[in-house]
Design a protein around this motif. Structure first.
Motif, PDB file in Angstrom:
ATOM      1  N   ILE A  66       0.341  -1.332   0.126  1.00 42.92           N
ATOM      2  CA  ILE A  66      -0.040   0.332  -0.258  1.00 42.92           C
ATOM      3  C   ILE A  66       1.267   0.967  -0.200  1.00 42.92           C
ATOM      4  O   ILE A  66       1.625   1.373   1.186  1.00 42.92           O
ATOM      5  N   ALA A  67       0.836   1.998  -0.559  1.00 44.12           N
ATOM      6  CA  ALA A  67       1.830   3.403  -0.816  1.00 44.12           C
ATOM      7  C   ALA A  67       1.104   4.563  -0.484  1.00 44.12           C
ATOM      8  O   ALA A  67       1.730   5.333  -0.919  1.00 44.12           O
ATOM      9  N   ASN A  68      -0.144   4.649  -0.410  1.00 45.66           N
ATOM     10  CA  ASN A  68      -0.727   5.788   0.183  1.00 45.66           C
ATOM     11  C   ASN A  68      -1.390   5.982   1.438  1.00 45.66           C
ATOM     12  O   ASN A  68      -2.434   4.630   1.606  1.00 45.66           O
ATOM     13  N   LEU A  69      -0.900   6.891   2.560  1.00 46.74           N
ATOM     14  CA  LEU A  69      -0.727   6.766   3.455  1.00 46.74           C
ATOM     15  C   LEU A  69      -1.333   7.603   4.083  1.00 46.74           C
ATOM     16  O   LEU A  69      -1.318   8.825   3.829  1.00 46.74           O
ATOM     17  N   GLY A  70      -2.506   8.088   4.969  1.00 47.94           N
ATOM     18  CA  GLY A  70      -2.950   9.201   5.171  1.00 47.94           C
ATOM     19  C   GLY A  70      -2.710   9.705   6.488  1.00 47.94           C
ATOM     20  O   GLY A  70      -3.562   8.618   6.650  1.00 47.94           O
ATOM     21  N   VAL A  71      -2.925  10.941   7.284  1.00 46.94           N
ATOM     22  CA  VAL A  71      -2.757  10.638   8.308  1.00 46.94           C
ATOM     23  C   VAL A  71      -2.863  11.880   9.359  1.00 46.94           C
ATOM     24  O   VAL A  71      -2.677  13.169   8.547  1.00 46.94           O
ATOM     25  N   TRP A  72      -3.922  11.945   9.768  1.00 43.11           N
ATOM     26  CA  TRP A  72      -4.340  12.986  10.736  1.00 43.11           C
ATOM     27  C   TRP A  72      -3.845  12.719  12.599  1.00 43.11           C
ATOM     28  O   TRP A  72      -3.890  11.736  13.117  1.00 43.11           O
ATOM     29  N   GLY A  73      -2.849  13.617  12.787  1.00 41.18           N
ATOM     30  CA  GLY A  73      -3.029  13.798  14.242  1.00 41.18           C
ATOM     31  C   GLY A  73      -1.198  13.513  14.113  1.00 41.18           C
ATOM     32  O   GLY A  73      -0.739  13.218  12.301  1.00 41.18           O
ATOM     33  N   LEU A  74      -0.069  14.074  14.966  1.00 40.59           N
ATOM     34  CA  LEU A  74       1.327  14.329  14.540  1.00 40.59           C
ATOM     35  C   LEU A  74       1.354  12.417  15.613  1.00 40.59           C
ATOM     36  O   LEU A  74       0.405  11.961  16.204  1.00 40.59           O
ATOM     37  N   PRO A  75       1.702  11.967  14.283  1.00 41.03           N
ATOM     38  CA  PRO A  75       2.220  10.592  15.411  1.00 41.03           C
ATOM     39  C   PRO A  75       3.335  11.239  16.084  1.00 41.03           C
ATOM     40  O   PRO A  75       4.087  11.168  16.708  1.00 41.03           O
ATOM     41  N   THR A  76       2.839   9.691  17.516  1.00 40.36           N
ATOM     42  CA  THR A  76       3.565   9.094  18.646  1.00 40.36           C
ATOM     43  C   THR A  76       4.791   8.587  18.594  1.00 40.36           C
ATOM     44  O   THR A  76       4.874   7.880  17.032  1.00 40.36           O
ATOM     45  N   GLU A  77       5.669   8.628  19.192  1.00 45.31           N
ATOM     46  CA  GLU A  77       7.187   7.479  19.197  1.00 45.31           C
ATOM     47  C   GLU A  77       6.550   6.021  18.545  1.00 45.31           C
ATOM     48  O   GLU A  77       7.597   6.118  17.635  1.00 45.31           O
ATOM     49  N   ASP A  78       5.670   5.474  18.669  1.00 45.82           N
ATOM     50  CA  ASP A  78       5.836   4.555  18.818  1.00 45.82           C
ATOM     51  C   ASP A  78       4.979   4.265  17.424  1.00 45.82           C
ATOM     52  O   ASP A  78       4.915   3.160  16.108  1.00 45.82           O
ATOM     53  N   TRP A  79       4.265   5.058  15.873  1.00 38.64           N
ATOM     54  CA  TRP A  79       4.205   5.297  14.733  1.00 38.64           C
ATOM     55  C   TRP A  79       5.363   5.896  14.534  1.00 38.64           C
ATOM     56  O   TRP A  79       5.318   4.928  12.989  1.00 38.64           O
ATOM     57  N   ILE A  80       6.327   6.326  14.320  1.00 42.03           N
ATOM     58  CA  ILE A  80       7.647   6.811  13.949  1.00 42.03           C
ATOM     59  C   ILE A  80       7.870   5.786  13.239  1.00 42.03           C
ATOM     60  O   ILE A  80       8.813   5.006  11.964  1.00 42.03           O
TER      61      ILE A  80
END
Length: 299
Positions: free
Chosen positions: A269-283
């Motif tokens: 999956i090449a397209n990612l949409g993010v709402w909210g700043l990623p926490t350390e768990d996501w980076i």
């Protein structure tokens, strides 16, 4: 690499796709001056830009909540109803000065959750035509539509497939208008699943470029998430599917973040949409997803 039954099914049709897209992360953001814009505040703007700089290696494009849709009932003649938020132009300029690609989010927000707004704008030639000069004026990378009427069941007549068909027609006509203006690389994307009118299995016949599935926002159940993602990919195709995530919208754990991005990697999956700043768990999971796609999927 972890493989599940959905991966096997989806990957079975991947050889028939000509090529994969490069990984791309769209980041939805509200103006630092408020959802409708507001008085200029240099400190707020600088803090906004500096906060995003930390994520330079994660985000590719900032999708700014940019416009207010005026009430069609009180709209003067020959006015499209598309109004940019107060001082939003200064936010766009600041982002582009820092070499961010910027797109505009247009749709629900503030007071306009009434289907009457969208029935008007979907069928308004002036609204459609006025979007093209906005793209040219501000140098947008794309236009993202987030229409979430909240009164579909209570309004008369209630929302129906006729509304969805009008939405799909609007998206297709917009692509034609952009093409006619030689704006061939402008992405038209739509956020799906939040209301009756924007289900992607009804909109997939439109010429929209990307369908971001928002029902993944609140789904930490990996099995159900797998099934949902497969359904959406099977509906719109892998290269037009966008996985929406919202680190602050649900009680995701570190394991959830890793599992979700593992699914995105396995399915290319090449397209990612993010709402909210990623926490350390996501980076790190997002970074690992990007590296995996570049090494294994991007042709």
């Amino acid at each position: 690499m972890r493989v599940n039954f959905v991966s096997v099914i989806v990957l079975s049709f991947i050889p028939y796709i000509e090529s994969f897209k490069a990984p791309h992360v769209l980041k939805w953001e509200a103006s630092p001056f408020g959802f409708e814009g507001g008085p200029y505040n240099k400190t707020a703007l600088n803090n906004f830009i500096n906060d995003l700089e930390i994520y330079r290696d994660i985000f590719d494009e900032i999708c700014l909540v940019s416009y207010i849709l005026l009430d069609p009932i009180t709209l003067p003649p020959n006015v499209s109803g598309l109004q940019i938020g107060n001082n939003t132009d200064k936010v766009i300029e600041a982002l582009q000065t820092k070499d961010w690609e910027v797109s505009a989010l247009i749709g629900s927000g503030w007071h306009n959750y009434d289907i009457a707004y969208f029935r008007y704008y979907f069928s308004s030639p002036r609204f459609l035509q006025d979007l093209v000069p906005e793209v040219e004026k501000y140098g947008y990378k794309g236009l993202n539509f987030d229409f979430e009427p909240q009164n579909c069941d209570t309004v008369s007549p209630p929302c129906s497939l006729k509304d969805t068909a009008q939405f799909a027609k609007f998206l297709t006509n917009l692509k034609k208008e952009l093409d006619n203006a030689w704006l061939l690389n402008i992405t038209v994307s739509v956020d799906t699943s939040q209301s009756f009118i924007n289900k992607d299995y009804n909109l997939n016949g439109s010429k929209a470029d990307i369908f971001y599935s928002m029902d993944t926002y609140y789904e930490p159940n990996i099995t159900q998430l797998n099934e949902s993602i497969y359904f959406h990919i099977n509906t719109v195709g892998l290269n037009r599917y966008g996985l929406g995530i919202c680190p602050g919208c649900a009680n995701f754990t570190k394991r959830d973040a890793k599992e979700i991005m593992n699914i995105a990697s396995e399915l290319c999956i090449a397209n990612l949409g993010v709402w909210g700043l990623p926490t350390e768990d996501w980076i790190k999971p997002i970074a690992d997803w990007r590296n995996y796609l570049i090494d294994n999927c991007y042709l």
